[in-house]
Scaffold this active site. Structure first.
Site, PDB file in Angstrom:
ATOM      1  N   SER A 124       0.809  -1.218   0.000  1.00  0.00           N
ATOM      2  CA  SER A 124       0.000   0.000   0.000  1.00  0.00           C
ATOM      3  C   SER A 124       0.845   1.272   0.000  1.00  0.00           C
ATOM      4  CB  SER A 124      -0.870  -0.009   1.259  1.00  0.00           C
ATOM      5  OG  SER A 124      -1.410   1.262   1.495  1.00  0.00           O
ATOM      6  N   GLU A 126       0.250   3.684   1.687  1.00  0.00           N
ATOM      7  CA  GLU A 126       0.302   4.198   3.062  1.00  0.00           C
ATOM      8  C   GLU A 126       1.687   3.995   3.669  1.00  0.00           C
ATOM      9  OE1 GLU A 126      -2.167   5.848   4.933  1.00  0.00           O
ATOM     10  OE2 GLU A 126      -3.203   6.007   3.023  1.00  0.00           O
ATOM     11  N   TYR A 148      -1.901   0.314  10.507  1.00  0.00           N
ATOM     12  CA  TYR A 148      -2.094  -0.360   9.215  1.00  0.00           C
ATOM     13  C   TYR A 148      -0.848  -0.225   8.350  1.00  0.00           C
ATOM     14  CZ  TYR A 148      -3.701  -0.857   4.345  1.00  0.00           C
ATOM     15  OH  TYR A 148      -3.824  -1.216   3.012  1.00  0.00           O
TER      16      TYR A 148
HETATM   17  P1  NAP Z   1     -11.267  -5.151   1.321  1.00  0.00           P
HETATM   18  O1  NAP Z   1     -12.399  -4.853   0.386  1.00  0.00           O
HETATM   19  O2  NAP Z   1     -11.332  -4.606   2.692  1.00  0.00           O
HETATM   20  O3  NAP Z   1     -11.134  -6.759   1.400  1.00  0.00           O
HETATM   21  C1  NAP Z   1     -10.340  -7.380   2.382  1.00  0.00           C
HETATM   22  C2  NAP Z   1     -10.500  -8.876   2.253  1.00  0.00           C
HETATM   23  O4  NAP Z   1      -9.679  -9.519   3.230  1.00  0.00           O
HETATM   24  C3  NAP Z   1     -11.933  -9.384   2.486  1.00  0.00           C
HETATM   25  O5  NAP Z   1     -12.190 -10.429   1.588  1.00  0.00           O
HETATM   26  C4  NAP Z   1     -11.864  -9.921   3.914  1.00  0.00           C
HETATM   27  O6  NAP Z   1     -12.806 -10.929   4.181  1.00  0.00           O
HETATM   28  C5  NAP Z   1     -10.461 -10.506   3.891  1.00  0.00           C
HETATM   29  N1  NAP Z   1      -9.903 -10.746   5.226  1.00  0.00           N
HETATM   30  C6  NAP Z   1      -9.743  -9.855   6.219  1.00  0.00           C
HETATM   31  N2  NAP Z   1      -9.186 -10.441   7.284  1.00  0.00           N
HETATM   32  C7  NAP Z   1      -8.993 -11.745   6.963  1.00  0.00           C
HETATM   33  C8  NAP Z   1      -8.478 -12.861   7.645  1.00  0.00           C
HETATM   34  N3  NAP Z   1      -8.015 -12.773   8.887  1.00  0.00           N
HETATM   35  N4  NAP Z   1      -8.409 -14.049   6.990  1.00  0.00           N
HETATM   36  C9  NAP Z   1      -8.872 -14.172   5.734  1.00  0.00           C
HETATM   37  N5  NAP Z   1      -9.401 -13.150   5.032  1.00  0.00           N
HETATM   38  C10 NAP Z   1      -9.466 -11.948   5.646  1.00  0.00           C
HETATM   39  O7  NAP Z   1      -9.883  -4.690   0.702  1.00  0.00           O
HETATM   40  P2  NAP Z   1      -9.516  -4.318  -0.827  1.00  0.00           P
HETATM   41  O8  NAP Z   1      -9.795  -2.868  -1.046  1.00  0.00           O
HETATM   42  O9  NAP Z   1     -10.067  -5.324  -1.753  1.00  0.00           O
HETATM   43  O10 NAP Z   1      -7.913  -4.435  -0.769  1.00  0.00           O
HETATM   44  C11 NAP Z   1      -7.249  -5.649  -1.147  1.00  0.00           C
HETATM   45  C12 NAP Z   1      -5.814  -5.586  -0.644  1.00  0.00           C
HETATM   46  O11 NAP Z   1      -5.149  -4.480  -1.238  1.00  0.00           O
HETATM   47  C13 NAP Z   1      -5.675  -5.399   0.860  1.00  0.00           C
HETATM   48  O12 NAP Z   1      -4.561  -6.120   1.326  1.00  0.00           O
HETATM   49  C14 NAP Z   1      -5.429  -3.917   1.018  1.00  0.00           C
HETATM   50  O13 NAP Z   1      -4.730  -3.605   2.208  1.00  0.00           O
HETATM   51  C15 NAP Z   1      -4.604  -3.656  -0.220  1.00  0.00           C
HETATM   52  N6  NAP Z   1      -4.652  -2.271  -0.696  1.00  0.00           N
HETATM   53  C16 NAP Z   1      -5.862  -1.744  -1.046  1.00  0.00           C
HETATM   54  C17 NAP Z   1      -5.915  -0.436  -1.495  1.00  0.00           C
HETATM   55  C18 NAP Z   1      -7.222   0.189  -1.918  1.00  0.00           C
HETATM   56  O14 NAP Z   1      -7.220   1.397  -2.157  1.00  0.00           O
HETATM   57  N7  NAP Z   1      -8.308  -0.562  -2.063  1.00  0.00           N
HETATM   58  C19 NAP Z   1      -4.733   0.309  -1.616  1.00  0.00           C
HETATM   59  C20 NAP Z   1      -3.527  -0.291  -1.269  1.00  0.00           C
HETATM   60  C21 NAP Z   1      -3.494  -1.587  -0.824  1.00  0.00           C
HETATM   61  P3  NAP Z   1     -14.309 -10.575   4.732  1.00  0.00           P
HETATM   62  O15 NAP Z   1     -15.127 -10.315   3.512  1.00  0.00           O
HETATM   63  O16 NAP Z   1     -14.677 -11.829   5.442  1.00  0.00           O
HETATM   64  O17 NAP Z   1     -14.196  -9.382   5.623  1.00  0.00           O
END
Ligand code: NAP
Length: 331
Positions: A124, A126, A148
């Protein structure tokens, strides 16, 4: 034979886009889903019968090893994490468990089950937090400013470490913010698009936000999952900044979103001090020229169409919901 991929976090925003992209590209797609008392598969409901879902949690080493041994993927996309910066201040140790240590568990499972698996870590922007460098690229020093972000710094380095120590094909996508109608409702962009839809339909009269001056480089999630795929198709493992290179403030996002439905944002937006973070990240903007040069990746959706897409989707969904509940209530 089709290639197999495992996506952790398949129920999240990026997981839902990536699963569709991989299916389109002929992959057999496996996903890890954690147990919950309610169904969280809304974003993948339409494609669920084409996916292979496995119960598992990032906290459970044996489950990760079992899942990998069972589905034998050639590619693992590690998207699962506690992803919300705000929640990381109130739940710092849980954030470290999932967002930091969870990555080590996943890498250990790869190393033990099949070290030829290609591994993508969702890193990220961040991690750059308080940096003075603008824009940020792969050489910009990290300065994480939330639990985070600190967890994501650990996750970044453990991925690099497994690449250097054990020769794994393990790469980081250092992604700047990316949004879509499937963005989680706690994130500011989605709070705005949902708030605008509610106000437009007369279901709310104001929208409370935190720091309006925070500036982010916002792209479209559909573009970012394509970058993740390209990173794992490269000749060698490496780390890439994925960003649009254009920055806007939260205020500008709100202004555009309200304008989309013909409203003046200043009449409805209020700053709620409770939403301000203990420390904030004032401004981020990424330089993705390495990804452009090496992977041929470029974003296709710019800021204004992205905001419009999110507002339109929330307005349509809420109108449907509202007219349905209206119909149910009428005699
Ligand atoms: P998101 O919508 O919050 O999805 C997070 C996923 O992780 C969900 O499927 C959640 O499952 C799962 N999860 C959380 N804790 C878990 C655990 N202990 N064991 C197994 N699964 C778990 O996030 P996103 O926006 O798709 O982001 C995807 C990745 O990219 C993340 O790692 C995030 O930090 C990174 N990222 C995102 C952004 C952005 O702008 N979107 C930017 C930089 C990096 P549930 O559905 O059960 O909650």
């Amino acid at each position: 034979m089709s290639r197999r991929a495992l996506i952790t976090g398949i129920t999240g925003q990026d997981g839902a886009y990536l699963a569709r992209l991989l299916l389109e590209r002929g992959y057999e797609v496996h996903g890890m889903v954690r147990r919950s008392s309610s169904d969280r598969c809304e974003r993948i409901a339409e494609i669920r019968d084409r996916l292979h879902l496995h119960p598992g949690d990032l906290i459970d080493q044996s489950a990760l090893t079992r899942i990998l041994a069972k589905c034998q993927p050639q590619e693992v996309y590690n998207l699962a994490a506690q992803t919300y910066v705000g929640a990381s201040f109130s739940q710092p140790t849980m954030t470290a468990e999932f967002t930091a240590l969870g990555v080590t568990r996943m890498l250990e499972a790869v190393r033990q089950v099949d070290p030829s698996i290609r591994f993508l870590q969702a890193s990220s922007s961040e991690v750059f937090g308080g940096t003075q460098e603008d824009p940020q690229n792969e050489k910009t020093p990290f300065w994480p400013r939330s639990p985070y972000a600190v967890a994501k710094v650990y996750a970044y380095w453990i991925t690099v470490n497994y690449r250097e120590s054990y020769g794994l094909f393990a790469s980081n996508a250092i992604m700047f913010n990316h949004e879509s109608p499937w963005r989680g409702s706690e994130f500011v962009t989605r709070r705005i698009s949902q708030g605008v839809a509610k106000i437009k339909l007369g279901l709310a009269d104001c929208l409370e936000l935190g720091n309006l001056d925070a500036q982010r480089d916002w792209g479209f999630a559909g573009d970012f999952v394509d970058a993740m795929w390209r990173i794992l198709q490269a000749d060698t493992p490496d780390d890439f900044v994925i960003a649009t290179g254009v920055r806007h403030s939260v205020r500008a996002f709100a202004e555009r979103a309200f304008a989309r439905v013909g409203l003046d944002w200043e009449k409805y937006v209020r700053v709620d001090p409770a939403r301000l973070r203990p420390v904030d990240v004032p401004s981020l903007r990424g330089d993705a020229s390495k990804a452009q040069r090496v992977l041929g990746w470029r974003p296709t959706v710019t800021f204004e169409p992205l905001v419009d897409m999110m507002v339109d989707a929330d307005l349509a969904a809420l109108s449907r919901e509202h007219s349905l509940s209206h119909r149910e209530q009428s005699p």
